[in-house]
Enzyme design. Structure first.
Site, short mmCIF file in Angstrom:
data_model
loop_
_atom_site.label_atom_id
_atom_site.label_comp_id
_atom_site.label_asym_id
_atom_site.label_seq_id
_atom_site.Cartn_x
_atom_site.Cartn_y
_atom_site.Cartn_z
N CYS A 219 0.83 -1.22 0.00
CA CYS A 219 0.00 0.00 0.00
C CYS A 219 0.86 1.26 0.00
O CYS A 219 0.61 2.19 -0.74
CB CYS A 219 -0.92 0.03 1.22
SG CYS A 219 -2.19 -1.23 1.19
N CYS B 73 8.15 14.92 36.35
CA CYS B 73 9.12 14.87 35.26
C CYS B 73 9.85 16.21 35.21
O CYS B 73 11.07 16.27 35.03
CB CYS B 73 8.43 14.62 33.92
SG CYS B 73 7.22 13.31 33.91
N CYS C 89 11.02 5.72 34.11
CA CYS C 89 11.19 6.89 34.96
C CYS C 89 10.12 6.86 36.06
O CYS C 89 10.39 7.28 37.19
CB CYS C 89 11.06 8.18 34.15
SG CYS C 89 12.62 9.08 33.98
#
Lengths: 106, 260
Positions: free
Chosen positions: B78, B176, B221
């Site tokens: 494809c 974070c 993490c």
């Protein structure tokens, strides 16, 4: 068959020092590690690598359980004659892989 | 136990002075995490003959051309050659998926194509084949700038991701942002704290001795700060991916990166 990457210059001058770089996909299971079930996974490593050039063994290495997965080996050869450079990895469970690279020396 | 206390003390020692600040990194200061890596690691990543991630990229190339599923179609049937058809695709994922009404990352997109168009069973999360296909597709965008889509759906995902990025989690009560926004460039124990841009995923991590996805890294993490990680393909992880790609907009793709 394991995936291997072999890097050898296609052409070299006689007497030139060339670098051969090899990388092969292999888990290098140490034989000391517990698996998900808690049982120790059996050792499965490549234990020997050899390189022949012009029908002569020019480099070999012994590999041990501390070698990382997918071992990378690079070494140098003196280009003397055109012909195949044959690389052979052998190890546990009948592992054996042969790769050949052609070099043209002028 | 002593180890725990020491590790905690080390985290506090690094993060203590600036623990309250939480400002995004200014765009001119954003840079690839590769810069924070050791010279040996950078050399390993730069040399395609030494980068172990390239083994998976080559596996992915083989899979791209292999027919699969009840439709007996390969990706190439494809999409044609990946070098043209897939160029830049990884740089604009996660992208909005109309059908599911949710943002979808590159891995999810590959899985969707696999189940709907190839009519093949989905590949398990983090399976070598799925990582190889993702790495091969992402590799086609190497060197291209990350350019996240700006549709409202993805923008909402980015905003949810930003909230997750700045939320304190886990027994260590860290977000974070506490490391990657406020303290990048410093060290945590012996290791440099990078800005945390997902430029090179799936990446080969020496610690894993294997290629792994960004989701695996994020989960890593999370367990690192002793929080319970989201399961693979959880919407929260995709939101985080969307935020991180937006945060890294303009940085060049590096897949497959090598990380310690």
């Amino acid at each position: 068959m394991a995936r291997a990457l072999v890097n050898v210059p296609k052409r070299a001058h006689r007497g030139e020092v060339i670098e051969v770089k090899t990388l092969i996909a292999h888990p290098m299971e140490t034989g000391y590690r517990p698996g998900p079930s808690g049982r120790i996974l059996p050792r499965d490593i490549i234990s020997r690598f050899t390189c022949t050039y012009g029908g002569e063994e020019v480099f070999s290495a012994e590999l041990h359980p501390a070698v990382s997965a997918n071992p990378y080996l690079a070494f140098t050869l003196e280009a003397r004659e055109s012909g195949p450079i044959t690389l052979t990895w052998t190890g546990d469970n009948g592992f054996r892989q042969v790769e050949t690279a052609l070099i043209e020396v002028a | 136990m002593t180890g725990c206390i020491l590790a905690f003390a080390a985290v506090l020692a690094v993060l203590g002075p600036s623990i309250a600040a939480a400002a995004e990194i200014a765009p001119p200061d954003r840079r690839s995490d590769t810069i924070a890596m050791s010279p040996a690691l950078r050399a390993m990543q730069a040399d395609d003959a030494a980068n172990p991630g390239m083994l998976s990229v080559l596996d992915g190339e083989a899979l791209w051309n292999t027919r699969a599923g009840d439709a007996a179609r390969s990706c190439a049937d494809c999409h044609g050659p990946a070098a043209t058809g897939m160029r830049g695709v990884a740089a604009r994922h996660p992208a909005w998926n109309k059908a599911s009404g949710a943002p979808m990352d590159l891995t999810g997109r590959i899985e969707m194509c696999r189940t709907e168009n190839q009519r093949a069973p989905p590949l398990p999360a983090e399976s070598p084949d799925l990582l190889a296909l993702s790495a091969y597709v992402a590799h086609q965008s190497r060197g291209m700038p990350i350019s996240p889509p700006d549709d409202p759906g993805t923008a909402a995902a980015r905003e949810r991701g930003r909230r997750l990025f700045t939320a304190r989690i886990g027994q260590l009560d860290l977000s974070c942002a506490a490391c990657h926004d406020d303290n990048w460039g410093k060290r945590l124990a012996g290791s440099p704290i990078p800005q945390g841009h997902p430029v090179g995923y799936p990446a080969y991590r020496l610690e894993w001795q294997a290629l792994g996805s960004l989701q695996r890294r994020l989960r890593n993490c999370m367990s690192g700060v002793r929080a319970e990680p989201y399961r693979f393909d959880a919407p929260e992880l995709v939101d985080l991916e969307a935020y991180l790609m937006g945060r890294a907009a303009g940085l060049a793709m590096e897949t497959p990166a090598v990380r310690p």
